[in-house]
Motif scaffolding. Structure first.
Motif, PDB file in Angstrom:
ATOM      1  N   THR A 155       0.783  -1.225   0.000  1.00  0.00           N
ATOM      2  CA  THR A 155       0.000   0.000   0.000  1.00  0.00           C
ATOM      3  C   THR A 155       0.825   1.291   0.000  1.00  0.00           C
ATOM      4  O   THR A 155       0.254   2.374   0.100  1.00  0.00           O
ATOM      5  CB  THR A 155      -0.970   0.000   1.189  1.00  0.00           C
ATOM      6  N   SER A 156       2.148   1.200  -0.127  1.00  0.00           N
ATOM      7  CA  SER A 156       2.963   2.389  -0.388  1.00  0.00           C
ATOM      8  C   SER A 156       3.320   2.496  -1.863  1.00  0.00           C
ATOM      9  O   SER A 156       4.143   3.333  -2.243  1.00  0.00           O
ATOM     10  CB  SER A 156       4.239   2.378   0.465  1.00  0.00           C
ATOM     11  N   ASP A 157       2.717   1.669  -2.689  1.00  0.00           N
ATOM     12  CA  ASP A 157       2.861   1.750  -4.145  1.00  0.00           C
ATOM     13  C   ASP A 157       1.796   2.721  -4.668  1.00  0.00           C
ATOM     14  O   ASP A 157       0.598   2.503  -4.462  1.00  0.00           O
ATOM     15  CB  ASP A 157       2.662   0.359  -4.748  1.00  0.00           C
ATOM     16  N   PRO A 158       2.197   3.805  -5.346  1.00  0.00           N
ATOM     17  CA  PRO A 158       1.216   4.803  -5.801  1.00  0.00           C
ATOM     18  C   PRO A 158       0.122   4.247  -6.704  1.00  0.00           C
ATOM     19  O   PRO A 158      -1.008   4.741  -6.689  1.00  0.00           O
ATOM     20  CB  PRO A 158       2.076   5.825  -6.551  1.00  0.00           C
ATOM     21  N   ARG A 159       0.414   3.214  -7.483  1.00  0.00           N
ATOM     22  CA  ARG A 159      -0.617   2.634  -8.346  1.00  0.00           C
ATOM     23  C   ARG A 159      -1.768   2.057  -7.524  1.00  0.00           C
ATOM     24  O   ARG A 159      -2.932   2.168  -7.895  1.00  0.00           O
ATOM     25  CB  ARG A 159      -0.034   1.526  -9.236  1.00  0.00           C
ATOM     26  N   HIS A 160      -1.427   1.426  -6.418  1.00  0.00           N
ATOM     27  CA  HIS A 160      -2.475   0.835  -5.584  1.00  0.00           C
ATOM     28  C   HIS A 160      -3.331   1.918  -4.922  1.00  0.00           C
ATOM     29  O   HIS A 160      -4.531   1.711  -4.703  1.00  0.00           O
ATOM     30  CB  HIS A 160      -1.855  -0.085  -4.534  1.00  0.00           C
ATOM     31  N   ALA A 161      -2.717   3.063  -4.607  1.00  0.00           N
ATOM     32  CA  ALA A 161      -3.499   4.172  -4.044  1.00  0.00           C
ATOM     33  C   ALA A 161      -4.547   4.646  -5.045  1.00  0.00           C
ATOM     34  O   ALA A 161      -5.717   4.870  -4.685  1.00  0.00           O
ATOM     35  CB  ALA A 161      -2.574   5.323  -3.653  1.00  0.00           C
ATOM     36  N   LEU A 162      -4.146   4.781  -6.298  1.00  0.00           N
ATOM     37  CA  LEU A 162      -5.100   5.197  -7.331  1.00  0.00           C
ATOM     38  C   LEU A 162      -6.176   4.142  -7.542  1.00  0.00           C
ATOM     39  O   LEU A 162      -7.364   4.460  -7.684  1.00  0.00           O
ATOM     40  CB  LEU A 162      -4.359   5.483  -8.638  1.00  0.00           C
ATOM     41  N   GLN A 163      -5.786   2.872  -7.523  1.00  0.00           N
ATOM     42  CA  GLN A 163      -6.764   1.813  -7.739  1.00  0.00           C
ATOM     43  C   GLN A 163      -7.829   1.807  -6.644  1.00  0.00           C
ATOM     44  O   GLN A 163      -9.004   1.520  -6.917  1.00  0.00           O
ATOM     45  CB  GLN A 163      -6.063   0.452  -7.799  1.00  0.00           C
ATOM     46  N   ARG A 164      -7.450   2.152  -5.414  1.00  0.00           N
ATOM     47  CA  ARG A 164      -8.434   2.228  -4.323  1.00  0.00           C
ATOM     48  C   ARG A 164      -9.525   3.235  -4.635  1.00  0.00           C
ATOM     49  O   ARG A 164     -10.711   2.984  -4.398  1.00  0.00           O
ATOM     50  CB  ARG A 164      -7.751   2.628  -3.015  1.00  0.00           C
ATOM     51  N   LEU A 214      -5.115   8.802   0.180  1.00  0.00           N
ATOM     52  CA  LEU A 214      -3.929   8.038  -0.217  1.00  0.00           C
ATOM     53  C   LEU A 214      -3.852   6.675   0.467  1.00  0.00           C
ATOM     54  O   LEU A 214      -3.176   5.769  -0.031  1.00  0.00           O
ATOM     55  CB  LEU A 214      -2.658   8.822   0.100  1.00  0.00           C
ATOM     56  N   GLY A 215      -4.528   6.537   1.609  1.00  0.00           N
ATOM     57  CA  GLY A 215      -4.357   5.365   2.461  1.00  0.00           C
ATOM     58  C   GLY A 215      -3.276   5.659   3.492  1.00  0.00           C
ATOM     59  O   GLY A 215      -2.339   6.432   3.234  1.00  0.00           O
ATOM     60  N   ASP A 216      -3.383   5.066   4.660  1.00  0.00           N
ATOM     61  CA  ASP A 216      -2.457   5.367   5.760  1.00  0.00           C
ATOM     62  C   ASP A 216      -0.999   5.194   5.363  1.00  0.00           C
ATOM     63  O   ASP A 216      -0.150   6.042   5.654  1.00  0.00           O
ATOM     64  CB  ASP A 216      -2.767   4.475   6.965  1.00  0.00           C
ATOM     65  N   ASP A 217      -0.675   4.063   4.714  1.00  0.00           N
ATOM     66  CA  ASP A 217       0.724   3.768   4.408  1.00  0.00           C
ATOM     67  C   ASP A 217       1.282   4.716   3.350  1.00  0.00           C
ATOM     68  O   ASP A 217       2.402   5.224   3.485  1.00  0.00           O
ATOM     69  CB  ASP A 217       0.871   2.319   3.938  1.00  0.00           C
ATOM     70  N   MET A 218       0.524   4.954   2.288  1.00  0.00           N
ATOM     71  CA  MET A 218       0.999   5.851   1.241  1.00  0.00           C
ATOM     72  C   MET A 218       1.123   7.268   1.774  1.00  0.00           C
ATOM     73  O   MET A 218       2.073   7.990   1.444  1.00  0.00           O
ATOM     74  CB  MET A 218       0.028   5.813   0.057  1.00  0.00           C
ATOM     75  N   HIS A 219       0.196   7.689   2.631  1.00  0.00           N
ATOM     76  CA  HIS A 219       0.258   9.020   3.243  1.00  0.00           C
ATOM     77  C   HIS A 219       1.514   9.149   4.113  1.00  0.00           C
ATOM     78  O   HIS A 219       2.236  10.152   4.023  1.00  0.00           O
ATOM     79  CB  HIS A 219      -1.002   9.256   4.086  1.00  0.00           C
ATOM     80  N   ARG A 220       1.774   8.157   4.942  1.00  0.00           N
ATOM     81  CA  ARG A 220       2.962   8.204   5.795  1.00  0.00           C
ATOM     82  C   ARG A 220       4.232   8.232   4.943  1.00  0.00           C
ATOM     83  O   ARG A 220       5.152   9.033   5.184  1.00  0.00           O
ATOM     84  CB  ARG A 220       2.997   6.985   6.726  1.00  0.00           C
ATOM     85  N   THR A 221       4.288   7.372   3.926  1.00  0.00           N
ATOM     86  CA  THR A 221       5.463   7.300   3.067  1.00  0.00           C
ATOM     87  C   THR A 221       5.702   8.625   2.358  1.00  0.00           C
ATOM     88  O   THR A 221       6.816   9.180   2.360  1.00  0.00           O
ATOM     89  CB  THR A 221       5.291   6.173   2.035  1.00  0.00           C
ATOM     90  N   PHE A 222       4.657   9.151   1.732  1.00  0.00           N
ATOM     91  CA  PHE A 222       4.792  10.365   0.930  1.00  0.00           C
ATOM     92  C   PHE A 222       5.176  11.557   1.792  1.00  0.00           C
ATOM     93  O   PHE A 222       6.115  12.309   1.464  1.00  0.00           O
ATOM     94  CB  PHE A 222       3.476  10.631   0.196  1.00  0.00           C
TER      95      PHE A 222
END
Length: 462
Positions: free
Chosen positions: A120-129, A427-435
């Protein structure tokens, strides 16, 4: 063989290898939160095993800053022992590259946990959500990005600053703002022809080329897609194509948001609409000029969330130099019709093509995250039936003081993003934290750097 969670199949690789016996190697590319392609070059004989079992890549590849340095605050480095996860091919993304010797192909990847769940820190998966969330609401986004860029000389000018590239056709130079000049485009035709040929090989419908509003600046438009994930893929692939073909013609393609202080910067405008299950555009009004409530609520959501989302649209220190009055870059969350001074523009034209042109993002932004955040903003507006307020009918720069505030600099944007419940959900928790961790680390790097500006202003004066 392990079943691919991305839906890819070895049959795709087998058919491609049979159709392209000349290709000796493949660039396998995974995009990080900055939109930078990370991966490897593999040999022809390795391709089929990648489709059969995926490819182990370190989890830290998604926790890197713009310089490729680890950002420990992402939680993706030693917190997890820098272990490997598994990357899988994106179905339909295997393509031949144009004019490479020896002949090479390219394949896009997405990251998954070892059990096959999306990483869930992959940007493609954030968009797919966000795409999936809209689908559950009976809506399907369509869109396209615009690509603005500079073609620069490989050598700096006498002042040490970048300068426009000379024409690849005959070496002629120009420092004029050749906006919309067709004859000016002719000097770069050999390069543009190779860009179009490479795009066609990649299955990308690159369309109109424009000489833009700065010396050496151009815009290339892309065909509207019914799949916004494909639209984001197109944009990142086209950037890579332009960069490679420019290099082969002896010039530099520049995707900084603001490479020249005295001229306009480069945007990445995102055109977006929503379709229902029957393929009808839900933004279309019943009578032209009487705006559809769905369109208005979408605009309302985008306005309401723009301030806390600006870090996605302007992710780098240089991004913030682009925002200035009367620069064709928006400075406030205004909306209007056929008006390029606003942030959210409804283009003129056939109502069947009714869409929102989202203008804040620079060309240096990650299109997966831009699309993710825009779709989340639209969903927010639809859910809460947000009124966008009055339309801006004149100079949007003059009306900026009457609009909701947005951050005025990079540091403020980072703080707004870090504290945003909306962006964390988008973004989702993981993508938000990563970014946000990566952006904070990059800010610290820039803040502690002593620049030539410091010496120029202070060395002999304080």
């Amino acid at each position: 063989m392990t079943k691919s969670p991305s839906g890819s199949t070895p049959a795709e690789a087998e058919a491609f290898l049979a159709a392209h016996p000349e290709i000796e190697a493949f660039d396998i590319v995974l995009h990080d939160s900055n939109g930078i392609g990370r991966g490897k070059i593999i040999r022809r004989h390795e391709l089929l095993s990648l489709y059969n079992t995926g490819r182990h890549l370190p989890i830290s590849i998604l926790g890197l800053d713009i310089c490729g340095e680890d950002v420990h605050e992402t939680g993706l480095i030693w917190d997890q022992g820098d272990g490997d996860l598994r990357a899988w091919p994106i179905p339909g993304s295997l393509i031949p590259l144009h004019a490479t010797k020896p002949a090479r192909g390219e394949l896009l990847l997405s990251m998954y946990d070892l059990d096959g769940t999306p990483m869930t820190s992959d940007p493609r998966h954030a968009l797919q959500r966000q795409v999936d969330a809209l689908a559950s609401e009976g809506l399907h986004p369509a869109g396209a990005f615009e690509l603005e860029f500079f073609l620069l000389s490989n050598d700096r000018g006498p002042d040490g600053k970048v300068q426009p590239a000379r024409d690849v056709l005959d070496g002629r130079g120009s420092h004029k703002t050749e906006v919309y000049s067709v004859d000016h485009l002719h000097g770069m035709l050999p390069l543009f022809s190779d860009i179009y040929a490479a795009a066609e090989k990649a299955g990308i419908k690159a369309e109109t080329m424009i000489s833009e509003y700065a010396p050496g600046q151009y815009e290339l438009t892309l065909h509207y897609r019914t799949d916004v994930m494909q639209a984001a893929d197109d944009l990142l692939r086209l950037k890579r194509i332009v960069r490679l073909q420019a290099r082969q013609h002896g010039v530099t393609a520049c995707f900084m948001a603001k490479p020249v202080e005295d001229y306009a910067g480069s945007g990445m405008h995102f055109h977006v609409s929503l379709m229902d299950g029957a393929g009808k555009n839900v933004f279309i009004e019943d009578r032209e000029g009487e705006w559809n409530p769905t369109l208005l609520h979408a605009l309302g959501g985008l306005r309401a969330t723009m301030g806390e989302s600006m870090l996605v649209f302007a992710p780098h220190a240089n991004s913030w130099r682009r925002f200035a009055a009367q620069s064709y870059a928006p400075v406030s969350p205004t909306w209007g019709v056929n008006n390029r001074s606003v942030a959210l523009r409804i283009p003129a034209g056939d109502i069947k093509a009714r869409r929102i042109e989202h203008r804040p993002a620079g060309v240096d932004a990650n299109p997966y995250l831009v699309a993710t955040t825009v779709l989340a903003g639209i969903r927010h507006g639809l859910k809460h039936r947000i009124d966008p307020g009055p339309e801006t009918t004149g100079n949007g720069y003059a009306e900026a003081q009457d609009t909701p505030p947005i951050p005025v600099d990079w540091r403020s944007a980072i703080a707004a993003a870090q504290g945003s419940a909306f962006l964390k959900d988008a973004l989702g928790d993981d993508m938000h934290r990563t970014f946000t961790a990566i952006k904070a680390a990059e800010y610290a790097r820039v803040a502690r750097t002593v620049s030539e500006v410091d010496y120029d202003l202070y060395l002999y004066t304080v």
